[in-house]
Design a protein around this motif. Structure first.
Motif, short mmCIF file in Angstrom:
data_model
loop_
_atom_site.label_atom_id
_atom_site.label_comp_id
_atom_site.label_asym_id
_atom_site.label_seq_id
_atom_site.Cartn_x
_atom_site.Cartn_y
_atom_site.Cartn_z
N GLU A 115 45.36 40.59 37.96
CA GLU A 115 46.23 39.98 38.96
C GLU A 115 46.17 40.75 40.27
O GLU A 115 46.18 40.15 41.36
N GLU A 116 46.10 42.08 40.16
CA GLU A 116 46.04 42.91 41.37
C GLU A 116 44.78 42.59 42.18
O GLU A 116 44.84 42.46 43.41
N LEU A 117 43.65 42.45 41.49
CA LEU A 117 42.41 42.14 42.19
C LEU A 117 42.46 40.73 42.77
O LEU A 117 42.03 40.50 43.91
N GLN A 118 42.98 39.77 42.03
CA GLN A 118 43.10 38.41 42.53
C GLN A 118 43.93 38.36 43.81
O GLN A 118 43.61 37.64 44.76
N GLU A 119 45.00 39.14 43.81
CA GLU A 119 45.87 39.17 44.99
C GLU A 119 45.14 39.75 46.20
O GLU A 119 45.26 39.24 47.32
N LEU A 120 44.37 40.81 45.97
CA LEU A 120 43.62 41.41 47.08
C LEU A 120 42.56 40.44 47.61
O LEU A 120 42.34 40.35 48.82
N ILE A 121 41.89 39.74 46.70
CA ILE A 121 40.87 38.78 47.12
C ILE A 121 41.49 37.66 47.95
O ILE A 121 40.92 37.21 48.95
N ALA A 122 42.68 37.23 47.54
CA ALA A 122 43.34 36.11 48.22
C ALA A 122 43.94 36.50 49.56
O ALA A 122 44.19 35.63 50.40
N ASN A 123 44.19 37.79 49.77
CA ASN A 123 44.86 38.24 51.00
C ASN A 123 44.02 39.29 51.71
O ASN A 123 44.45 40.44 51.90
N GLU A 124 42.83 38.90 52.10
CA GLU A 124 41.91 39.86 52.73
C GLU A 124 42.43 40.32 54.09
O GLU A 124 42.93 39.53 54.88
N LYS A 125 42.29 41.62 54.32
CA LYS A 125 42.71 42.22 55.58
C LYS A 125 41.55 43.04 56.16
O LYS A 125 40.85 43.72 55.41
N THR A 136 37.57 49.83 44.76
CA THR A 136 37.93 50.60 43.56
C THR A 136 38.21 49.68 42.38
O THR A 136 37.78 49.96 41.25
N LEU A 137 38.88 48.56 42.63
CA LEU A 137 39.16 47.61 41.56
C LEU A 137 37.88 46.89 41.12
O LEU A 137 37.70 46.61 39.93
N PHE A 138 37.00 46.60 42.06
CA PHE A 138 35.73 45.97 41.69
C PHE A 138 34.93 46.89 40.75
O PHE A 138 34.29 46.42 39.81
N VAL A 139 34.97 48.19 41.00
CA VAL A 139 34.28 49.14 40.12
C VAL A 139 34.84 49.03 38.71
O VAL A 139 34.08 49.01 37.73
N GLN A 140 36.15 48.96 38.58
CA GLN A 140 36.78 48.87 37.26
C GLN A 140 36.40 47.58 36.53
O GLN A 140 36.46 47.51 35.31
#
Length: 329
Positions: A115-125, A136-140
Motif C-alpha cells: 500500500e505504501e508503494l502504491q500510494e507513492l506511485i499515485a502521488n508522484e512529487k 528504496t521500496l522498489f528495491v524491497q
C-alpha cells in the motif's frame, strides 16, 4: 583494475539466459561469444544446446560464479529445480551478490505492491527525498531497474553523491558491476570523504577479486569511520574471504571492544579461532556469547563441538542436550 578481469566483465555483460536483447558491457572474446550463443539458444527454446554450452564452460572455468548463475537460471526455466538450486548455491558461495541477482531475475514483477508503494506511485512529487523513498521500496519489491530510475531522478534534483552510492548498491545487486563501479567512482570524485562510498567500492572490488584495490578502500573507510564498528566488521569479512585469519580476528576484536554486548561477534571470532587451531580461545568466545544470549540454541551445539574436540565429553553432552531442549521449545 584490468578490464579483462572475467569476474568483472562477465556479470557486467548481463549475458544471462533470459529473454530480451543483448545488453550490458560489450567485451568480445571467445567466452562471451559462447555466452551469446547460449543466450540465443535459450531464447529459441533450444534448452539442451544451451545447457551443453554452460556445462562445457563450467568444466573449463569452475571458479566463475556468473556461469553457475546462468546455468541455474536455465535449469529453473526447464524446471530442473534441484540442479538450479545447486548452481545457485555455488554462485552465491563464490560471490554473494549473485544471491541478490538471482532473486531479482526470479522475482521481478511477481510481488504485489505494498500500500505504501502504491500510494507513492499515485502521488508522484518532483522531490529528491520522494524518489529516494520510492526507490528504496522498489528495491524491497525486487524492482531494481525502477529503483535505479528513481535514484537517477533523485540525483538530478539534488546532485547528492550519497544517491550515487545508493544507485551503485542497486547496480551491484544486479551484478551490473561496470555501472556500480562508475557510480561509486563518480560519488567519490564528488566527495572523497564518503565512508560508504569506499565501503561499497571495496566490497565490489573484493567480489571481482581485485584484492589490493579493495584493501586500500577498506583502509580508507577505516580512516573515515570514527570508530564505527560496522566498518571493522566489513573489513573482517573481507579478510575472511581471503582466509587471512589473523587480520580478520584483529578486526573482530576491535568490533568487540567497540560493542562488547553483541553476542554474535564472539561467535564470528570463535569460528576464526577454530580455523586458526586455537580451540581454547574459541571456547572462551562461545562461553561469552552464551552469557550474553543463553537462549540461542546453535551456540550450545557450537560449544559442544569445541568441548568434544578438547576431550570434555561430559561438557559436550550437556551442551548437546541443551541444544535439543531449546530446539524443541
Amino acid at each position: 583494475m584490468k578490464a579483462e578481469n572475467p569476474f568483472y566483465y562477465l556479470p557486467s555483460s548481463q549475458l544471462f539466459p533470459i529473454d530480451g536483447p543483448l545488453a550490458g558491457l560489450d567485451i568480445a572474446n571467445s567466452l562471451t561469444a559462447k555466452l551469446k550463443i547460449a543466450k540465443e539458444y535459450t531464447i529459441n527454446n533450444s534448452h539442451e544446446e544451451a545447457l551443453s554450452v554452460y556445462n562445457e564452460l563450467i568444466e573449463e572455468f569452475p571458479n566463475y560464479p556468473f556461469l553457475y548463475a546462468c546455468r541455474s537460471i536455465l535449469k529453473t526455466r526447464i524446471e530442473e529445480e534441484e540442479g538450479a538450486f545447486y548452481d545457485y548455491q555455488v554462485a552465491k558461495r563464490l560471490d554473494f551478490n549473485y544471491h541478490n541477482a538471482l532473486e531479482w531475475i526470479n522475482n521481478a514483477g511477481e510481488m504485489v505492491e505494498s500500500e505504501e508503494l502504491q500510494e507513492l506511485i499515485a502521488n508522484e512529487k518532483q522531490e529528491e527525498q520522494y524518489y529516494i523513498n520510492r526507490a528504496t521500496l522498489f528495491v524491497q519489491h525486487f524492482e531494481y531497474q525502477k529503483a535505479i530510475d528513481d535514484f537517477t531522478k533523485a540525483y538530478s534534483l539534488g546532485n547528492n553523491p550519497i544517491v550515487l552510492v545508493s544507485r551503485g548498491a542497486v547496480n551491484m545487486r544486479m551484478v551490473k558491476y561496470n555501472q556500480a563501479l562508475s557510480d561509486f567512482n563518480d560519488a567519490l570524485k564528488q566527495d572523497n570523504s564518503l565512508m560508504q562510498g569506499y565501503i561499497f567500492r571495496a566490497k565490489l572490488l573484493a567480489a571481482i577479486q581485485e584484492f589490493e584495490l579493495a584493501d586500500m578502500d577498506f583502509n580508507k573507510a577505516i580512516e573515515l569511520s570514527d570508530g564505527d564498528a560496522n566498518v571493522y566488521e566489513e573489513r573482517a569479512q573481507f579478510y575472511e574471504l581471503r582466509e587471512i585469519w589473523d587480520l580478520a580476528i584483529a578486526d573482530y576484536t576491535t568490533v568487540i571492544e567497540l560493542n562488547p554486548e553483541d553476542f554474535y561477534v564472539y561467535v564470528l571470532r570463535a569460528d576464526l579461532y577454530e580455523k586458526s587451531n586455537l580451540p581454547q580461545k574459541a571456547l572462551e568466545d562461545y562461553n561469552r556469547a552464551i552469557e550474553l544470549n543463553p537462549y540461542y540454541s546453535d551456540l550450545y551445539q557450537y560449544r559442544g563441538d569445541i568441548r568434544q574436540s578438547l576431550g570434555d565429553e561430559h561438557g559436550a553432552k550437556e551442551d548437546y542436550a541443551k541444544f535439543e531442549e531449546l530446539e524443541e521449545e
